[in-house]
Design a protein around this motif. Structure first.
Motif, short mmCIF file in Angstrom:
data_model
loop_
_atom_site.label_atom_id
_atom_site.label_comp_id
_atom_site.label_asym_id
_atom_site.label_seq_id
_atom_site.Cartn_x
_atom_site.Cartn_y
_atom_site.Cartn_z
N ASP A 76 0.84 -1.19 0.00
CA ASP A 76 0.00 0.00 0.00
C ASP A 76 0.88 1.24 0.00
N ILE A 77 0.87 1.93 -1.11
CA ILE A 77 1.60 3.18 -1.18
C ILE A 77 0.57 4.28 -1.38
N ASP A 78 0.54 5.20 -0.45
CA ASP A 78 -0.40 6.31 -0.54
C ASP A 78 0.33 7.47 -1.20
N VAL A 79 0.15 7.58 -2.49
CA VAL A 79 0.85 8.59 -3.26
C VAL A 79 -0.14 9.68 -3.63
N ALA A 80 0.20 10.89 -3.31
CA ALA A 80 -0.62 12.02 -3.73
C ALA A 80 -0.13 12.45 -5.11
N ILE A 81 -0.87 12.10 -6.13
CA ILE A 81 -0.46 12.43 -7.49
C ILE A 81 -0.57 13.93 -7.70
N ASN A 82 -1.63 14.50 -7.22
CA ASN A 82 -1.82 15.94 -7.35
C ASN A 82 -1.48 16.58 -6.01
N GLN A 83 -0.35 17.25 -5.96
CA GLN A 83 0.10 17.85 -4.71
C GLN A 83 -0.84 18.95 -4.23
N LEU A 84 -1.63 19.51 -5.14
CA LEU A 84 -2.56 20.57 -4.75
C LEU A 84 -3.69 20.04 -3.87
N ASP A 85 -3.93 18.74 -3.91
CA ASP A 85 -4.99 18.15 -3.07
C ASP A 85 -4.69 18.31 -1.59
N THR A 86 -3.43 18.41 -1.24
CA THR A 86 -3.06 18.48 0.17
C THR A 86 -3.11 19.89 0.74
N LEU A 87 -3.23 20.89 -0.14
CA LEU A 87 -3.26 22.27 0.32
C LEU A 87 -4.65 22.66 0.80
N SER A 88 -4.69 23.51 1.80
CA SER A 88 -5.97 24.04 2.23
C SER A 88 -6.45 25.07 1.21
N ASP A 89 -7.74 25.35 1.22
CA ASP A 89 -8.29 26.32 0.27
C ASP A 89 -7.67 27.71 0.44
N ILE A 90 -7.43 28.10 1.67
CA ILE A 90 -6.87 29.42 1.94
C ILE A 90 -5.43 29.50 1.40
N LEU A 91 -4.64 28.49 1.67
CA LEU A 91 -3.26 28.48 1.20
C LEU A 91 -3.22 28.45 -0.33
N PHE A 92 -4.11 27.69 -0.93
CA PHE A 92 -4.18 27.63 -2.39
C PHE A 92 -4.50 29.01 -2.96
N GLU A 93 -5.45 29.72 -2.35
CA GLU A 93 -5.82 31.06 -2.81
C GLU A 93 -4.64 32.02 -2.69
N VAL A 94 -3.87 31.92 -1.61
CA VAL A 94 -2.70 32.79 -1.43
C VAL A 94 -1.68 32.53 -2.53
N ILE A 95 -1.45 31.28 -2.86
CA ILE A 95 -0.48 30.94 -3.91
C ILE A 95 -0.96 31.45 -5.26
N VAL A 96 -2.24 31.27 -5.55
CA VAL A 96 -2.79 31.75 -6.83
C VAL A 96 -2.64 33.25 -6.93
N ARG A 97 -2.95 33.97 -5.87
CA ARG A 97 -2.84 35.43 -5.91
C ARG A 97 -1.40 35.90 -6.09
N LYS A 98 -0.47 35.17 -5.51
CA LYS A 98 0.94 35.54 -5.60
C LYS A 98 1.45 35.45 -7.03
N PHE A 99 0.98 34.48 -7.77
CA PHE A 99 1.49 34.26 -9.13
C PHE A 99 0.61 34.88 -10.22
N ARG A 100 -0.45 35.54 -9.88
CA ARG A 100 -1.26 36.25 -10.88
C ARG A 100 -0.53 37.51 -11.33
N PRO A 101 -0.68 37.84 -12.59
CA PRO A 101 -0.10 39.13 -13.06
C PRO A 101 -0.75 40.28 -12.30
N ALA A 102 -0.06 41.36 -12.17
CA ALA A 102 -0.50 42.48 -11.33
C ALA A 102 -1.83 43.07 -11.77
N GLY A 103 -2.17 43.12 -13.05
CA GLY A 103 -3.38 43.75 -13.50
C GLY A 103 -4.61 42.84 -13.50
N GLU A 104 -4.51 41.59 -13.10
CA GLU A 104 -5.61 40.62 -13.20
C GLU A 104 -6.39 40.43 -11.91
N GLU A 105 -6.64 41.35 -11.14
CA GLU A 105 -7.35 41.12 -9.88
C GLU A 105 -8.76 41.41 -10.01
#
Length: 109
Positions: free
Chosen positions: A80-109
């Motif tokens: 039994d190997i528990d492999v997370a294929i999609n690493q984004l599954d382990t992130l919380s929604d808040i952390l995911f939103e912070v990462i997305v905002r960080k990498f968005r171009p400056a004019g796209e808010e």
């Protein structure tokens, strides 16, 4: 005994106890588990062989017989190997939103 309102029921029986073991039987040690000791002996021999011949043999098998090398690798992996294929599954929604905002171009808010 049958009742007119329902089917007959068997009487509950008291649990039967095993007779107590004799004192002589309690003092004799239990035999080792054969399967476990055989496996332990085998792994000890493999470990000793690997210490002597080591990684050179593995490299040789990897280059000359890659299918056998893959069998070796798969045989030592846990079933039994528990492999997370999609690493984004382990992130919380808040952390995911912070990462997305960080990498968005400056004019796209």
């Amino acid at each position: 005994m049958t009742d007119e309102t329902g089917p007959s029921r068997a009487k509950a029986r008291s649990a039967k106890r095993k007779p107590a073991a004799s004192p002589a039987a309690a003092k004799t040690p239990r035999p080792k588990r054969t399967k476990k000791s055989l496996g332990d002996d085998f792994l000890t021999a493999v470990r000793a062989d690997f210490r002597i011949h080591g990684a050179g043999v593995l490299a040789e098998v990897r280059t000359e017989k890659p299918d056998q090398y893959l069998k070796i690798v798969l045989s030592v992996l846990p079933k039994d190997i528990d492999v997370a294929i999609n690493q984004l599954d382990t992130l919380s929604d808040i952390l995911f939103e912070v990462i997305v905002r960080k990498f968005r171009p400056a004019g796209e808010e």
